[in-house]
Design an enzyme around this catalytic site. Sequence first.
Site, PDB file in Angstrom:
ATOM      1  N   PHE A  86       5.931   6.858   1.137  1.00 44.58           N
ATOM      2  CA  PHE A  86       4.747   7.260   1.526  1.00 44.58           C
ATOM      3  C   PHE A  86       3.278   6.450   1.060  1.00 44.58           C
ATOM      4  CE2 PHE A  86       1.658   8.994  -1.889  1.00 44.58           C
ATOM      5  CZ  PHE A  86       2.335   8.738  -2.875  1.00 44.58           C
ATOM      6  N   LYS A  87       3.586   5.361   0.121  1.00 43.48           N
ATOM      7  CA  LYS A  87       2.647   4.384  -0.330  1.00 43.48           C
ATOM      8  C   LYS A  87       2.118   3.931   1.172  1.00 43.48           C
ATOM      9  CE  LYS A  87       3.296   4.932  -4.631  1.00 43.48           C
ATOM     10  NZ  LYS A  87       4.506   6.063  -4.889  1.00 43.48           N
ATOM     11  N   ASP A  88       2.806   3.547   1.965  1.00 46.45           N
ATOM     12  CA  ASP A  88       2.427   3.088   3.352  1.00 46.45           C
ATOM     13  C   ASP A  88       1.255   3.607   3.726  1.00 46.45           C
ATOM     14  OD1 ASP A  88       4.457   1.086   3.291  1.00 46.45           O
ATOM     15  OD2 ASP A  88       5.900   2.336   4.406  1.00 46.45           O
TER      16      ASP A  88
END
Length: 498
Positions: A112-114
Amino acid sequence: MMYQSTRNSAVKVSAAQAITQGISREGGLFVPEEIPVLSAEELRTLVDADYVQRATCVLGKFLTDFSAEEVAECTRLAYATGRFRSEAVAPLHELETGKYVLELWHGPTCAFKDMALQILPHLMRVSAGKTSDGKEIVILVATSGDTGKAALEGFRDAENTRIMVFYPECGVSEMQKLQMATQEGNNVAVYAIRGNFDDAQSGVKAIFTNPEIGKLLADNGKMFSSANSINWGRLVPQIVYYVSAYCDLLKSGAIAMGDPINVSVPTGNFGDILAAYYAKKMGLPIAKLICASNRNRVLTDFIRTGTYDRNRDFYTTTSPSMDILISSNLERLLYDLCGRDDKAVSKMMADLSATGVYTVPAEVKAQVEELFAAGCCDDEQTADTIRQVYEKYGYLCDTHTAVGIYAYEEYRAQTGDTTPTVIASTANPYKFPASVLGALCAEATGDEFAKAEQLHEMTDAEIPAPLSGLRGKTPRFTDVCDKTEMRAVVLNALGITE
Ligand SMILES: *Cc1c(COP(=O)(O)O)cnc(C)c1O
């Protein structure tokens, strides 16, 4: 809209400054002076909008020193140029009526960091254009595995920018290690450190806030910034996907305008769930925020007791991106709940670094209890959840997502609350093939890729190309350093002599 520091309310900066600087000089975190409102009217206009339009609306409310064109250009470059493997960018997957998984891992690094790190470099470029006088930006990152790769991928070959990533040598999955070690780009560097994530994060924070090092950089035409969720530019894009999920539920007819939803978020540094809190403050009808932790249950205990106590054993778990005992972003929540009392926050943070413990006042504890529910599980319960979800729904989830599902199930069983719930799915299962295979009771053999293949044969779930593509790549970065050497490593890499 201006931003102020959680440790000194008198410090006021623009959004662009908050983003380029990353952290306030006295160690506080930047927060908006007030949370803008998203009206039901506006929400209605977003129902038929795409992700870029939703993001442009939300970001525009916070980044008031950006022009509308600048915001729109940043969101387009991040979310509409084919970097995400799903057109919806963050699609909702229904497990059963009222129970949804929000898939946040369709970006280039499969976590999810993207969602934030695909846009942060663009926000940073625009911000630097307004504030940095042409200085080269040096991004320092401490990572528990996923931020590092996502930041490297986001900032690689970004103009006038360098990025250095520190990860705990024994605290990331093999796949995560490979992803970072094989990173391409001419402005990137990756180091393993002997220590855990908290050591890496404290080391990076210490370098950031050291005035002497800051001066050395300035004298050399450079400045530090952060791609960790201490940077406001990381948090604001995360608010968007909660708004987007609500719009998707409206669109499918699962809820009506104004109906409450709960969210369950597997949590480490308290960034992702803080973004949900901000979405709620904007007016999004979120009822409970369910904070899910692994065996490192420091947040579960805090939410239940009002005392934050990091003096406890640190466990390496199968959900390594949540192996954290110092959840930095909690500071932003406390600032808000203490009525923006910078002195009170400074005191708690000083207590935390001196003794490892602080206790919030009773009225803050009451608010925390009202807003949040908390749950945690160990590796065995995580594995059981992966298996049960697969058996019941034919849906393969990763270890972190499983923690979020577990906490939700437990909350629902204990409270009988059947409010529709969105569970944040934070990583693709193939980032952790050994643990996920183990959960399905399969004997895992061979390397990470053999395990991924085996998992694919069992479940038919697709292996994301960015992961299968790592096979056979030669690692570029193999340096290991002590946590005490971080400062020297950074200055050395920048060619700065003291
Ligand atoms: C970073 C991460 C988390 C925790 O998110 P925070 O914002 O630190 O709370 C959870 N799951 C995965 C897969 C992550 O990479």
